[in-house]
Enzyme design. Structure first.
Site, PDB file in Angstrom:
ATOM      1  CB  CYS A 381       1.721  -3.473  -4.604  1.00  0.00           C
ATOM      2  SG  CYS A 381       2.179  -1.992  -5.543  1.00  0.00           S
ATOM      3  CG  HIS A 505      -2.930  -3.324  -6.256  1.00  0.00           C
ATOM      4  ND1 HIS A 505      -2.806  -3.384  -4.898  1.00  0.00           N
ATOM      5  CD2 HIS A 505      -2.018  -2.430  -6.685  1.00  0.00           C
ATOM      6  CE1 HIS A 505      -1.865  -2.542  -4.512  1.00  0.00           C
ATOM      7  NE2 HIS A 505      -1.373  -1.948  -5.573  1.00  0.00           N
ATOM      8  CD  GLU A 507      -5.442  -5.766  -4.129  1.00  0.00           C
ATOM      9  OE1 GLU A 507      -4.754  -6.587  -4.779  1.00  0.00           O
ATOM     10  OE2 GLU A 507      -4.961  -4.701  -3.673  1.00  0.00           O
TER      11      GLU A 507
HETATM   12  N1  GLN Z   1       4.890   2.294  -2.115  1.00  0.00           N
HETATM   13  C1  GLN Z   1       5.162   1.432  -3.215  1.00  0.00           C
HETATM   14  C2  GLN Z   1       5.283   2.181  -4.520  1.00  0.00           C
HETATM   15  O1  GLN Z   1       4.851   3.290  -4.634  1.00  0.00           O
HETATM   16  C3  GLN Z   1       4.117   0.352  -3.313  1.00  0.00           C
HETATM   17  C4  GLN Z   1       2.749   0.876  -3.660  1.00  0.00           C
HETATM   18  C5  GLN Z   1       1.659  -0.110  -3.340  1.00  0.00           C
HETATM   19  O2  GLN Z   1       1.870  -1.065  -2.602  1.00  0.00           O
HETATM   20  N2  GLN Z   1       0.466   0.121  -3.847  1.00  0.00           N
HETATM   21  O3  GLN Z   1       5.795   1.651  -5.462  1.00  0.00           O
END
Ligand code: GLN
Length: 540
Positions: A381, A505, A507
């Site tokens: 992310c 994600h 994970e």
């Molecule tokens: N802050 C970034 C976004 O909102 C990444 C979010 C995250 O890593 N979960 O896109």
């Protein structure tokens, strides 16, 4: 008829109620019972999505896009019960619903009160999980008995037994036997007091699970049984485990918790098969090697901020029979001391999800360090965003490239908001959330998954800006995964031993019984790197 187990906690928080609840779920499931898991949290936020990790650890995301308490992660790692928005209620969510009904005139002129309206709403939240195909619903009550804010939940679960009948509802209380170093004693009094508090409300626990860091004697358990009015065989001990949290189900099984529950709730006779779990614990206890992996984030001092990432790495360690030593790296320390000092000697670097400016430059530098030194890199992310920023700045010559999350005025917004997110003002539940399909083209991710399309969970607002894809590609970044509406979901560097970053994600879908293919491939690359079999990459 669906049966219910309510799990409460006493004396202190952080006793591992989530782990214990997940372990109980596993034992019942391995007995052939169909279960559902649920957490009720006493705080006023409608969900934990808007809470800082300092306050509450990681936000765990479900397939349906619910942002939930991290204990739901334990539930998913321990057992296979499907989780949905109904699996996590907070006081805020309960009140939200009651107040909406009040405004809609649903209470027909009544005075709306904690009892019965709030308690009815709580009971109906538990009822949501009942069903013909569900044998047991396990509901964990967050917080500690004695807190003012847990009272409506405790009152509701007390009523629940009255409503459903004594054979259909049981209470398990997890409590602490503190060890006093000065006197060298384990003490039972706080447990007596905590059970006393529960009994004042009208709840008599059926089982006590006593957490302790030191062994306890039979005499002490006799005493707890007598003072707490719990049969001796239902006073169990959960001593700190030596190797891994995955030992907890074995500890509870040895003390026959599964049989106690089944006899108390008149569930069918059966046998609990935990051989697969024993194999996992065996693999954890006897690794064939070790590998050092850095996780560079900004909440490294917290156990729980990157919980699912740490667990997913451990799961791949189980698969490869290799202990993954996690070096928790503060990305601000990279800014202050330099990547060589902070990351030197690791065999893999992972940058997890994140929000906001603090430490972002250290993360960008962690990517540079991994790229130039041929160290396996896994970006998740925000970890993908910084990978894009690094190439844009250091290879495409766009010195001021940034994400508009951090620098809204950057001349080169390589990561930016796309139209759908531009006008969002409400912060709760408005990110791109939950399971989305990702279509894979040739590359390491596709090799790892072994298929063309996968479903992964998301929690973000910002995206790789499509206007920069060609320039990034000319400097070695390949987009190897896309959403159905062509957003970049996976990027890779084919010129590097292992450099993969994903917008989702992974994970959240790793389990000890089934580690995640991307984590498996990353840990394998790190093991290879540590064995020195990889030549240093071109380091453009
Ligand atoms: N802050 C970034 C976004 O909102 C990444 C979010 C995250 O890593 N979960 O896109």
């Amino acid at each position: 008829m669906t049966k219910h187990i309510f799990i409460t906690g006493g004396v202190v928080s952080s006793l591992g109620k989530g782990l214990t609840s997940g372990s109980i779920g596993l034992l019942l499931q391995q007995r052939g019972l169909s279960i559902r898991m649920q957490k009720l949290d006493p705080y006023l936020n409608v969900d934990p999505g808007t809470m800082n990790p300092f306050q509450h650890g990681e936000v765990y995301v479900l397939d349906d896009g619910s942002e939930t308490d991290l204990d739901l992660g334990h539930y998913e790692r321990f057992c296979d019960a499907p989780l949905t928005a109904d699996s996590n209620y907070t006081t805020g969510k309960i009140y939200h619903s009651v107040i909406r009904k009040e405004r809609a005139g649903k209470y027909l002129g009544q005075t709306v009160q904690v009892i019965p309206h709030i308690t009815d709403e709580i009971k109906s939240a538990v009822d949501q999980l009942r069903g013909d195909e569900v044998d047991v619903v396990i509901t964990e009550i967050g917080g500690t008995v004695g807190d003012i804010e847990s009272l409506p939940f405790l009152e509701a679960i007390r009523q629940f037994r009255l409503d459903k009948g004594p054979d259909n509802v049981m209470y398990i209380h997890l409590t602490l036997l503190p060890y006093l170093r000065a006197s060298g004693e384990v003490k039972t009094k706080p447990t007596q007091q905590s059970v006393g508090k529960l009994r004042e409300i009208g709840i008599q626990p059926d089982v006590l699970i006593c957490r302790t860091e030191k062994p306890v004697t039979g005499d002490m358990l006799d005493k707890i049984s007598l003072f707490c009015n719990v049969p001796r065989e239902a006073v169990l001990v959960e001593e700190d485990v030596e190797h891994s949290i995955y030992e907890v189900p074995l500890v509870l099984k040895r003390q026959k918790l599964d049989e106690l529950i089944c006899s108390r709730l008149a569930l069918p006779e059966g046998a609990t098969d935990i051989s697969q779990w024993e194999g996992i614990v065996e693999a954890i206890k006897s690794p064939k090697g070790t590998v050092d992996i850095a996780v560079a984030g900004k909440y490294i001092e917290l156990q729980d901020a990157y919980k699912s990432i740490y667990e997913a790495l451990a799961h791949s360690g189980i698969t490869h029979r290799c202990k993954v030593n996690i070096r928790r790296v503060d990305s601000e320390a990279i800014e202050e001391q330099g990547a060589d000092v902070v990351l030197g000697g690791v065999s893999g670097i992972l940058v997890p999800g994140g929000f906001g400016e603090r430490g972002v430059e250290g993360k960008v530098d962690a990517v540079r360090y991994a790229r130039e030194n041929g160290i396996p890199y896994f970006g998740i992310c925000y970890g993908m965003h910084v990978a894009v920023i690094e190439t844009a700045r250091n290879l495409c010559g766009l010195d001021k490239a940034h994400s508009t999350e951090i620098d809204p005025d950057t001349p080169d917004p390589v990561i930016c908001l796309l139209d759908k997110q531009k006008n969002v003002v409400d912060m709760g539940g408005t990110m791109r959330l939950g399971a989305q399909k990702c279509l894979l083209t040739n590359g390491k991710a596709k090799d790892a998954y072994g298929c063309d399309a996968v479903s992964e969970r998301h929690r973000h607002r910002y995206e790789l800006n499509p206007g920069y894809r060609d320039r990034l590609q000319s400097q070695g970044i390949q987009v190897t995964g896309e959403s159905e509406d062509s957003l970049a979901e996976v990027i890779e560097r084919p010129d590097h031993p292992w450099f993969v970053a994903v917008q989702f994600h992974p994970e959240f879908q790793s389990k000890p019984t089934k580690s995640h293919p991307l984590f498996d491939q990353f840990v394998a690359a790190a093991i290879e790197h540590s064995a020195g079999r990889v030549s240093v990459a071109s380091g453009k």
